[in-house]
Design a protein around this motif. Sequence first.
Motif, PDB file in Angstrom:
ATOM      1  N   CYS A   1       0.845  -1.163   0.000  1.00  0.00           N
ATOM      2  CA  CYS A   1       0.000   0.000   0.000  1.00  0.00           C
ATOM      3  C   CYS A   1       0.899   1.237   0.000  1.00  0.00           C
ATOM      4  CB  CYS A   1      -0.891  -0.024   1.239  1.00  0.00           C
ATOM      5  SG  CYS A   1      -1.936   1.425   1.372  1.00  0.00           S
ATOM      6  N   ASP A   3       0.674   5.111   0.523  1.00  0.00           N
ATOM      7  CA  ASP A   3      -0.301   6.071   1.029  1.00  0.00           C
ATOM      8  C   ASP A   3       0.393   7.049   1.970  1.00  0.00           C
ATOM      9  OD1 ASP A   3      -2.708   7.343   1.705  1.00  0.00           O
ATOM     10  OD2 ASP A   3      -3.782   5.457   1.960  1.00  0.00           O
ATOM     11  N   SER A   6      -0.449   4.725   7.180  1.00  0.00           N
ATOM     12  CA  SER A   6      -0.280   3.279   7.179  1.00  0.00           C
ATOM     13  C   SER A   6      -1.637   2.588   7.135  1.00  0.00           C
ATOM     14  CB  SER A   6       0.479   2.870   8.445  1.00  0.00           C
ATOM     15  OG  SER A   6       0.721   1.503   8.449  1.00  0.00           O
ATOM     16  N   ASN A   7      -1.697   1.478   6.391  1.00  0.00           N
ATOM     17  CA  ASN A   7      -2.916   0.679   6.303  1.00  0.00           C
ATOM     18  C   ASN A   7      -2.666  -0.626   7.051  1.00  0.00           C
ATOM     19  OD1 ASN A   7      -4.992  -1.032   5.607  1.00  0.00           O
ATOM     20  ND2 ASN A   7      -4.989  -0.497   3.451  1.00  0.00           N
ATOM     21  N   ASN A  13       3.539  -1.389   3.702  1.00  0.00           N
ATOM     22  CA  ASN A  13       3.159   0.009   3.544  1.00  0.00           C
ATOM     23  C   ASN A  13       4.357   0.833   3.105  1.00  0.00           C
ATOM     24  OD1 ASN A  13       0.292   0.519   4.573  1.00  0.00           O
ATOM     25  ND2 ASN A  13       1.134  -0.788   6.177  1.00  0.00           N
TER      26      ASN A  13
END
Length: 85
Positions: A1, A3, A6-7, A13
């Motif tokens: 991911c 972004d 953080s996911n 991430n």
Amino acid sequence: CIDMRSNPAAHHNILVTDASTVEHVKKALSGPPGLVLCTAGSWSGGAAKDARLDALDALYSSNLRPSLLACSLAASSGSPVVLTS
């Protein structure tokens, strides 16, 4: 991911900021991506007569910047790119 936050559901991430470059993202990857999928997007409602430039800046940050980063990453790695909204 990839972004700005953080996911917790992601396996990996890569955090970016407004100043992040494609080179920053490529260095964080273990290899070229098989596919670049950009799901960034937002919307701003209201009447055109009430439009404000600060709303335009927010839309630019949440829509255009991630799309350009995704397209640049895909082009530099030879990967296909999918843009959604």
